[in-house]
Design a protein around this motif. Structure first.
Motif, short mmCIF file in Angstrom:
data_model
loop_
_atom_site.label_atom_id
_atom_site.label_comp_id
_atom_site.label_asym_id
_atom_site.label_seq_id
_atom_site.Cartn_x
_atom_site.Cartn_y
_atom_site.Cartn_z
N ASP A 2 0.72 -1.23 0.16
CA ASP A 2 -0.19 0.23 -0.24
C ASP A 2 1.16 1.71 0.22
OD1 ASP A 2 -2.11 -1.30 0.22
OD2 ASP A 2 -2.89 -1.02 2.54
N PHE A 3 0.84 2.59 -0.84
CA PHE A 3 0.66 3.34 -0.96
C PHE A 3 -0.33 4.45 -0.12
CE2 PHE A 3 3.54 1.12 -3.45
CZ PHE A 3 5.13 1.21 -3.43
N VAL A 4 0.23 5.44 0.45
CA VAL A 4 -0.43 6.33 1.54
C VAL A 4 -0.03 7.73 0.60
CG1 VAL A 4 -1.42 7.99 2.81
CG2 VAL A 4 -1.38 5.23 3.31
N LEU A 5 -0.41 8.43 -0.69
CA LEU A 5 -0.45 9.52 -1.34
C LEU A 5 -1.16 10.77 -0.48
CD1 LEU A 5 -0.50 7.86 -4.65
CD2 LEU A 5 1.41 7.80 -3.04
N VAL A 6 -0.07 11.67 0.19
CA VAL A 6 -0.25 12.29 0.83
C VAL A 6 -0.44 13.71 -0.26
CG1 VAL A 6 -0.15 14.55 2.18
CG2 VAL A 6 0.28 11.69 2.31
N HIS A 7 -1.36 14.67 -1.02
CA HIS A 7 -0.89 15.76 -1.32
C HIS A 7 0.21 16.81 -0.61
CE1 HIS A 7 -4.30 18.21 0.16
NE2 HIS A 7 -5.35 17.21 0.04
N ALA A 14 -5.79 14.76 -7.13
CA ALA A 14 -6.11 14.09 -8.16
C ALA A 14 -4.73 14.03 -9.19
CB ALA A 14 -6.76 15.07 -8.68
N GLY A 15 -3.70 15.16 -8.19
CA GLY A 15 -2.00 15.02 -8.06
C GLY A 15 -1.60 13.64 -9.02
N TRP A 16 -1.97 13.10 -8.12
CA TRP A 16 -1.43 12.29 -7.84
C TRP A 16 -1.65 10.46 -8.43
CZ3 TRP A 16 2.90 11.59 -5.75
CH2 TRP A 16 3.65 11.63 -4.03
N GLY A 17 -2.60 11.08 -9.86
CA GLY A 17 -3.69 10.49 -10.79
C GLY A 17 -2.61 9.31 -11.21
N ARG A 18 -1.73 10.31 -12.17
CA ARG A 18 -0.49 8.82 -13.06
C ARG A 18 0.16 8.64 -12.15
NH1 ARG A 18 1.46 12.94 -17.66
NH2 ARG A 18 -0.81 12.56 -19.15
N VAL A 19 0.94 8.26 -10.96
CA VAL A 19 2.05 7.83 -10.36
C VAL A 19 0.62 6.53 -9.79
CG1 VAL A 19 2.42 7.73 -7.97
CG2 VAL A 19 3.49 9.42 -9.71
N ALA A 20 -1.14 7.41 -9.57
CA ALA A 20 -1.58 5.75 -9.03
C ALA A 20 -1.50 5.08 -9.97
CB ALA A 20 -2.35 6.95 -8.66
N VAL A 33 -4.67 10.76 -0.27
CA VAL A 33 -5.91 11.24 0.72
C VAL A 33 -5.98 12.42 0.28
CG1 VAL A 33 -5.18 9.49 2.23
CG2 VAL A 33 -3.47 11.54 2.02
N ASP A 34 -7.37 12.99 0.76
CA ASP A 34 -7.72 14.59 0.92
C ASP A 34 -7.41 14.77 2.01
OD1 ASP A 34 -8.86 16.83 0.19
OD2 ASP A 34 -10.53 15.90 -1.24
N LEU A 35 -6.75 16.34 2.16
CA LEU A 35 -6.89 16.92 3.50
C LEU A 35 -7.06 17.53 3.51
CD1 LEU A 35 -2.82 16.63 3.32
CD2 LEU A 35 -4.65 15.19 4.99
N LEU A 36 -8.25 18.75 2.63
CA LEU A 36 -9.07 19.50 2.44
C LEU A 36 -10.10 19.17 4.00
CD1 LEU A 36 -10.17 22.25 1.30
CD2 LEU A 36 -11.04 20.76 -0.39
N HIS A 49 -7.67 13.04 9.99
CA HIS A 49 -7.94 13.03 8.52
C HIS A 49 -7.03 11.94 7.69
CE1 HIS A 49 -11.02 14.79 5.95
NE2 HIS A 49 -9.70 15.31 5.57
N ALA A 50 -5.80 12.15 7.67
CA ALA A 50 -5.44 11.44 6.51
C ALA A 50 -5.71 9.90 7.53
CB ALA A 50 -3.34 11.28 6.20
N ARG A 51 -5.10 9.51 8.10
CA ARG A 51 -5.38 7.76 9.38
C ARG A 51 -6.54 7.53 8.62
NH1 ARG A 51 -6.03 4.10 9.41
NH2 ARG A 51 -5.30 2.27 11.54
#
Length: 220
Positions: A2-7, A14-20, A33-36, A49-51
């Motif tokens: 698993d990879f948790v990707l933090v913008h 969405a910026g992680w879309g291609r890597v994902a 994850v979405d930090l908003l 919130h990320a957890r």
């Protein structure tokens, strides 16, 4: 794995879309994850919130840009096996200074005060200058300012014991590459992996970033 990707502070997940997509194709599970969150949340609230958005065990936690402030705390909360800093601020663990304290030395002078979410031309100039036209369009669509004062002012805690990989973009126009190289050595005890990219290599060099994450390339 698993990879948790933090913008970072200028893009949505969405910026992680291609890597994902590349990680998924390689048999891994990416979670962007979405930090908003509601206004007024404190530092620990962003960590929680990320957890709350992750349901697995022992991921690799990956953070971009200003999310480096949160990376150690999120990684510890998730019992991460590793952390990856993608053109990400590395906190001053020994001195306790905040991102705001270090901004004059860390940030390129022309980047200070720029709001890329309100100015696509500036976003292209500082964040996406190494992207091809199609990638630049996708990158501009991912723009979203996320810059809570609590992150900029949060004092660094103790150095994490979780293994780190640091990716430095040699053509970064926002964070100074020389500062990042030095911080990787002095604050994390690692030699950074350097790639020929701007501040958002997950957009402009997704295959290279995916390869580093999955172990195709490793730090020295």
């Amino acid at each position: 794995m698993d990879f948790v990707l933090v913008h970072g502070t200028t893009q949505s997940p969405a910026g992680w879309g291609r890597v994902a997509k590349l990680l998924t194709a390689a048999g891994h599970r990416p979670i962007a994850v979405d930090l908003l969150t509601p206004a007024g949340l404190q530092f620990e609230g962003y960590v929680q919130h990320a957890r709350d958005q992750y349901d697995g065990e022992r991921p690799v936690v990956v953070a971009h840009s200003g999310a480096g402030v949160l990376l150690p705390a999120i990684a510890e909360a998730l019992d991460a096996r590793a952390m990856v800093w993608v053109a990400a601020y590395i906190p001053d663990f020994a001195g306790g200074r905040s991102l705001r304290d270090e901004a004059p030395a860390l940030l390129e002078p022309d980047w200070i005060g720029v709001d890329p979410a309100a100015d696509p031309a500036k976003a292209s100039e500082f964040l996406f200058h190494d992207c091809d036209p199609e990638t630049e369009r996708l990158a501009l669509d991912s723009l979203r300012l996320f810059d809570p004062a609590v992150l900029a002012s949060h004092p660094a805690g103790a150095a994490p014991e979780i293994p780190s990989t640091v990716i430095v973009s040699t053509r970064d126009r926002t964070l100074r590459p020389d500062w990042m190289r030095r911080a990787a050595r002095e604050r994390l005890g690692v030699t950074a992996i350097e790639i020929d990219a701007g501040h958002c290599p997950h957009m402009s060099r997704p295959a290279e970033i995916s390869g580093i994450l999955t172990g195709s390339r490793r730090s020295a």
